[in-house]
Design an enzyme around this catalytic site. Structure first.
Site, mmCIF file in Angstrom:
data_model
loop_
_atom_site.group_PDB
_atom_site.id
_atom_site.type_symbol
_atom_site.label_atom_id
_atom_site.label_comp_id
_atom_site.label_asym_id
_atom_site.label_seq_id
_atom_site.Cartn_x
_atom_site.Cartn_y
_atom_site.Cartn_z
ATOM 1 N N LYS A 62 0.764 -1.247 -0.053
ATOM 2 C CA LYS A 62 0.069 0.107 0.071
ATOM 3 C C LYS A 62 0.805 1.343 -0.183
ATOM 4 O O LYS A 62 0.449 2.315 -0.374
ATOM 5 C CB LYS A 62 -0.813 -0.004 1.152
ATOM 6 C CG LYS A 62 -2.052 -1.099 1.038
ATOM 7 C CD LYS A 62 -2.833 -0.803 -0.054
ATOM 8 C CE LYS A 62 -3.863 -1.911 -0.151
ATOM 9 N NZ LYS A 62 -4.751 -1.885 -1.422
ATOM 10 N N SER A 285 -2.513 -12.709 4.241
ATOM 11 C CA SER A 285 -2.984 -12.897 2.829
ATOM 12 C C SER A 285 -1.964 -13.199 1.785
ATOM 13 O O SER A 285 -2.267 -13.705 0.773
ATOM 14 C CB SER A 285 -3.662 -11.264 2.312
ATOM 15 O OG SER A 285 -2.644 -10.167 1.999
HETATM 16 N N1 PMP Z 1 -2.987 -8.389 1.416
HETATM 17 C C1 PMP Z 1 -2.955 -7.235 2.212
HETATM 18 C C2 PMP Z 1 -2.303 -7.449 3.474
HETATM 19 C C3 PMP Z 1 -3.308 -5.888 1.724
HETATM 20 O O1 PMP Z 1 -3.330 -4.844 2.635
HETATM 21 C C4 PMP Z 1 -3.843 -5.676 0.398
HETATM 22 C C5 PMP Z 1 -4.484 -4.379 0.135
HETATM 23 N N2 PMP Z 1 -5.614 -4.020 0.704
HETATM 24 C C6 PMP Z 1 -3.972 -6.690 -0.318
HETATM 25 C C7 PMP Z 1 -3.460 -8.065 0.096
HETATM 26 C C8 PMP Z 1 -4.489 -6.581 -1.555
HETATM 27 O O2 PMP Z 1 -4.038 -5.540 -2.867
HETATM 28 P P1 PMP Z 1 -5.045 -4.693 -3.589
HETATM 29 O O3 PMP Z 1 -5.697 -3.865 -2.833
HETATM 30 O O4 PMP Z 1 -4.187 -4.315 -4.727
HETATM 31 O O5 PMP Z 1 -5.991 -5.686 -4.271
#
Ligand code: PMP
Length: 332
Positions: A62, A285
């Site tokens: 981010k 994630s």
């Molecule tokens: N994993 C984490 C820990 C995140 O903070 C994010 C961003 N929300 C994502 C995955 C996914 O990224 P994106 O928003 O670009 O889809």
């Protein structure tokens, strides 16, 4: 006889080799690191590479979009340093990323988040000078969104950057993340695997890489318990950062070849194994994305191909989650 000084090979130089005028200059150019023991255990036929976004300055993917969204709003004349107030409904890494960029650029930042936001995140936000407004946990992100709108309506100098619909989000991934993957693999990337939160990472990477590489496969990852992209229903889940429960405006679904769903337990266990077997302290994630990458890499038709998995954040931002509840040792 005088010996000629041997030139040091470039690989032995540590450091990024630059002086940055402030911390925002250190965003991006994250490393690609090969997954070894886990790939072998999964009978991978493809080379599996992890793009370590936790090596951004404030430790998540981010950081890229925080700077990009602020700079885009500045260029459009929507915000002015020292005058405008930034408001963002987020319980995640976007708040922390906006907080450090706001600190450098002298913006007041108000993060609106459900009271379920982890204590380490709250502390880091305050530490970086952001203000926090908590909304009832029972209302989830919807409660935070409506509170942010109400707050913005009361403050004339306030702007909500709104990562889920801000085009600067996928654009910065197209300009930087995708180009880094292309350059670092010398164009050898065949598959990109990314979890979908806003969908900015996946959309930006796919937008640039797909036209450049014939046959490129783009794999989206979402929680099993909230499989909206797969046509299922939204639900609560433990994979913070992905699976928002709706289809975000910045996600271009036409760029997705396949969606894989991953369970909480698989994501946790994969993240635990990554720490112990690869020395990679990845977040939850990221565990989900890596689990998906391992599945894909094990497909026989991908023999000799290269799979790149985006690793959005680190385990250290998730110290108070079930990720750390297991004491299991691997290969003991
Ligand atoms: N994993 C984490 C820990 C995140 O903070 C994010 C961003 N929300 C994502 C995955 C996914 O990224 P994106 O928003 O670009 O889809």
């Amino acid at each position: 006889m005088q010996r000629r000084a041997r030139k040091r090979p470039a690989q032995t130089r540590w450091g990024r080799g630059h002086i940055y005028k402030d911390i925002t200059g250190a965003i991006g150019n994250t490393p690609l690191v090969q997954i070894n023991a886990m790939a072998e255990a999964a009978n991978a036929h493809a080379t599996l590479l992890a793009k370590l976004e936790f090596m951004n300055p404030l430790a998540s993917v981010k950081d890229r979009i925080a700077l990009a969204m602020i700079e885009a709003a500045e260029a459009e004349g929507r915000i002015v340093p020292g005058e405008s107030v930034l408001i963002e409904p987020t319980s995640g890494n976007t708040g922390i990323a906006l907080a450090f960029v706001a600190a450098v650029k002298r913006y007041r930042l108000i993060v609106v988040a459900p009271e379920s936001m982890s204590v380490e995140r709250r502390k880091m936000l305050s530490h970086l000078g952001a203000e926090i407004q908590l909304t009832p946990a029972a209302l989830g992100m919807t409660g935070a969104l409506s509170q942010a709108d109400a707050l913005a309506a009361r403050l004339p100098e306030a702007v909500i950057l709104q990562q889920f619909s801000n085009p600067a989000n996928p654009t910065i991934h197209a300009m930087t993340t995708a180009e880094e993957i292309w350059a670092d693999t010398d164009g050898a990337v065949d598959v990109v695997v990314a979890g979908v939160g806003t969908g900015g990472t996946l959309t930006g990477c796919a937008r640039v890489l797909r036209p450049r590489k014939q046959g490129l496969q783009v794999i989206a990852v979402e929680p099993e318990a909230s499989s909206v992209l797969s046509g299922g229903s939204s639900g609560s889940h433990g994979l913070q950062g992905i699976g928002p429960g709706f289809i975000p405006a910045v996600l271009d679904q036409s760029l997705i070849d396949e969606v894989l769903t991953i369970s909480n337990e698989t994501a946790y266990e994969t993240a635990r194994q990554a720490a112990k077997l690869e020395g990679l302290p990845i977040g939850i994630s990221s565990g989900a994305a890596l689990a998906a990458g391992l599945k894909i890499a094990a497909r026989p038709r991908l023999r000799g191909k290269t799979v790149v998995v985006i690793i959005p954040s680190s385990a250290e931002r998730e110290l108070s989650t079930p990720l750390f509840e297991s004491t299991s040792r691997i290969n003991d």
